[in-house]
Write a protein that holds these residues in place. Structure first.
Motif, PDB file in Angstrom:
ATOM      1  N   LEU A   7       0.829  -1.206   0.000  1.00 16.34           N
ATOM      2  CA  LEU A   7       0.000   0.000   0.000  1.00 16.34           C
ATOM      3  C   LEU A   7       0.864   1.257   0.000  1.00 16.34           C
ATOM      4  O   LEU A   7       0.535   2.237  -0.656  1.00 16.34           O
ATOM      5  N   LYS A   8       1.959   1.217   0.745  1.00 16.30           N
ATOM      6  CA  LYS A   8       2.847   2.374   0.796  1.00 16.30           C
ATOM      7  C   LYS A   8       3.423   2.650  -0.588  1.00 16.30           C
ATOM      8  O   LYS A   8       3.461   3.804  -1.028  1.00 16.30           O
ATOM      9  N   ASN A   9       3.842   1.592  -1.285  1.00 15.17           N
ATOM     10  CA  ASN A   9       4.371   1.767  -2.637  1.00 15.17           C
ATOM     11  C   ASN A   9       3.298   2.311  -3.578  1.00 15.17           C
ATOM     12  O   ASN A   9       3.580   3.160  -4.420  1.00 15.17           O
ATOM     13  N   SER A  10       2.086   1.827  -3.421  1.00 12.07           N
ATOM     14  CA  SER A  10       0.981   2.306  -4.250  1.00 12.07           C
ATOM     15  C   SER A  10       0.704   3.779  -3.969  1.00 12.07           C
ATOM     16  O   SER A  10       0.477   4.558  -4.887  1.00 12.07           O
ATOM     17  N   HIS A  11       0.731   4.138  -2.697  1.00 17.28           N
ATOM     18  CA  HIS A  11       0.495   5.540  -2.313  1.00 17.28           C
ATOM     19  C   HIS A  11       1.547   6.440  -2.947  1.00 17.28           C
ATOM     20  O   HIS A  11       1.214   7.481  -3.525  1.00 17.28           O
ATOM     21  N   GLU A  12       2.796   6.043  -2.862  1.00  7.24           N
ATOM     22  CA  GLU A  12       3.875   6.847  -3.452  1.00  7.24           C
ATOM     23  C   GLU A  12       3.718   6.940  -4.968  1.00  7.24           C
ATOM     24  O   GLU A  12       3.944   7.997  -5.554  1.00  7.24           O
ATOM     25  N   ALA A  13       3.303   5.845  -5.603  1.00  2.00           N
ATOM     26  CA  ALA A  13       3.094   5.857  -7.051  1.00  2.00           C
ATOM     27  C   ALA A  13       1.959   6.799  -7.429  1.00  2.00           C
ATOM     28  O   ALA A  13       2.061   7.545  -8.409  1.00  2.00           O
ATOM     29  N   VAL A  14       0.880   6.793  -6.645  1.00  3.60           N
ATOM     30  CA  VAL A  14      -0.250   7.694  -6.917  1.00  3.60           C
ATOM     31  C   VAL A  14       0.196   9.145  -6.749  1.00  3.60           C
ATOM     32  O   VAL A  14      -0.144  10.004  -7.574  1.00  3.60           O
ATOM     33  N   LEU A  15       0.952   9.421  -5.701  1.00  5.00           N
ATOM     34  CA  LEU A  15       1.448  10.791  -5.492  1.00  5.00           C
ATOM     35  C   LEU A  15       2.355  11.235  -6.641  1.00  5.00           C
ATOM     36  O   LEU A  15       2.250  12.374  -7.117  1.00  5.00           O
ATOM     37  N   LYS A  16       3.234  10.347  -7.085  1.00  2.52           N
ATOM     38  CA  LYS A  16       4.119  10.685  -8.213  1.00  2.52           C
ATOM     39  C   LYS A  16       3.303  10.977  -9.459  1.00  2.52           C
ATOM     40  O   LYS A  16       3.586  11.928 -10.191  1.00  2.52           O
ATOM     41  N   GLN A 120      -5.463   9.777   7.379  1.00  2.00           N
ATOM     42  CA  GLN A 120      -6.454   9.221   8.311  1.00  2.00           C
ATOM     43  C   GLN A 120      -6.370   7.701   8.340  1.00  2.00           C
ATOM     44  O   GLN A 120      -6.390   7.094   9.415  1.00  2.00           O
ATOM     45  N   ILE A 121      -6.261   7.105   7.174  1.00  2.46           N
ATOM     46  CA  ILE A 121      -6.169   5.643   7.096  1.00  2.46           C
ATOM     47  C   ILE A 121      -4.891   5.164   7.768  1.00  2.46           C
ATOM     48  O   ILE A 121      -4.902   4.178   8.514  1.00  2.46           O
ATOM     49  N   GLU A 122      -3.802   5.864   7.515  1.00  3.73           N
ATOM     50  CA  GLU A 122      -2.523   5.494   8.116  1.00  3.73           C
ATOM     51  C   GLU A 122      -2.587   5.621   9.641  1.00  3.73           C
ATOM     52  O   GLU A 122      -2.092   4.753  10.368  1.00  3.73           O
ATOM     53  N   ALA A 123      -3.212   6.684  10.141  1.00  2.00           N
ATOM     54  CA  ALA A 123      -3.360   6.865  11.587  1.00  2.00           C
ATOM     55  C   ALA A 123      -4.213   5.751  12.175  1.00  2.00           C
ATOM     56  O   ALA A 123      -3.896   5.220  13.253  1.00  2.00           O
ATOM     57  N   GLU A 124      -5.275   5.387  11.483  1.00  2.00           N
ATOM     58  CA  GLU A 124      -6.137   4.302  11.943  1.00  2.00           C
ATOM     59  C   GLU A 124      -5.373   2.980  11.947  1.00  2.00           C
ATOM     60  O   GLU A 124      -5.504   2.182  12.872  1.00  2.00           O
ATOM     61  N   MET A 125      -4.557   2.779  10.908  1.00  2.00           N
ATOM     62  CA  MET A 125      -3.774   1.549  10.836  1.00  2.00           C
ATOM     63  C   MET A 125      -2.762   1.486  11.982  1.00  2.00           C
ATOM     64  O   MET A 125      -2.599   0.449  12.620  1.00  2.00           O
ATOM     65  N   ILE A 126      -2.127   2.618  12.264  1.00  2.00           N
ATOM     66  CA  ILE A 126      -1.178   2.665  13.382  1.00  2.00           C
ATOM     67  C   ILE A 126      -1.916   2.388  14.690  1.00  2.00           C
ATOM     68  O   ILE A 126      -1.438   1.629  15.528  1.00  2.00           O
ATOM     69  N   LYS A 127      -3.096   2.984  14.824  1.00  2.00           N
ATOM     70  CA  LYS A 127      -3.889   2.768  16.034  1.00  2.00           C
ATOM     71  C   LYS A 127      -4.204   1.288  16.192  1.00  2.00           C
ATOM     72  O   LYS A 127      -4.048   0.714  17.273  1.00  2.00           O
ATOM     73  N   VAL A 128      -4.652   0.674  15.118  1.00  2.00           N
ATOM     74  CA  VAL A 128      -5.031  -0.740  15.177  1.00  2.00           C
ATOM     75  C   VAL A 128      -3.810  -1.621  15.396  1.00  2.00           C
ATOM     76  O   VAL A 128      -3.819  -2.502  16.240  1.00  2.00           O
TER      77      VAL A 128
END
Length: 164
Positions: A7-16, A120-128
């Motif tokens: 997901l992190k790689n996908s996020h970076e690809a979308v941002l690029k 928000q999703i990342e914060a929720e994931m960290i929380k979980v």
């Protein structure tokens, strides 16, 4: 934990991709603005050329020869081209350039929204994964302690029962 890294790689690809699209749109916008400016300047220069010609002398020469008629026609067509170029530049400015500017603003807003949702999703994931996991570990440790305590009491009860 491969899922999260993917997901992190996908996020970076979308941002690029979003950044690349915004840079391209900005380049197109600059090109269009320069094109509009150039067309307006060209139209103005053509009009100035036509204005410099002494029209009265060209009208008076109209009867003289085909050359003077051709000259007058060339001046008229140049004036017409000047008007067309000016209109084209104004239309380009009010139409496509305006819509392109709005599209850039929309894309910037989409990127901002996307980044907010991602955070928000990342914060929720960290929380979980962190907070909830720590709570479960703590609960597990507590249950192990209770189990060991109960086991000791059971052993003690067995020992007392055998002694009696």
């Amino acid at each position: 934990m491969g899922f999260g890294s993917e997901l992190k790689n996908s996020h970076e690809a979308v941002l690029k991709l979003q950044d690349w699209e915004l840079r391209l749109l900005e380049t197109v916008k600059k090109f269009m603005a320069l094109r509009i400016k150039s067309d307006k300047e060209y139209a103005s220069t053509l009009q100035n050329l036509c204005n410099q010609v002494d029209k009265e002398s060209t009208v008076q020469m109209n009867y003289v020869s085909n050359v003077s008629k051709s000259w007058l026609l060339m001046i008229q067509q140049t004036e017409q081209l000047s008007r067309i170029m000016k209109t084209h530049a104004e239309d380009l400015n009010s139409g496509p350039l305006h819509r392109l500017t709005m599209m850039i603003k929309d894309k910037q807003q989409v990127k901002k929204s996307y980044m907010g949702v991602h955070q928000q999703i990342e914060a929720e994931m960290i929380k979980v994964t962190k907070t909830e996991l720590e709570k479960l570990k703590s609960s597990y440790r507590q249950l192990i302690k209770e189990m060991n305590s109960a086991k000791e009491k059971y052993k003690e009860a067995l020992a007392k029962g055998m002694l009696s």
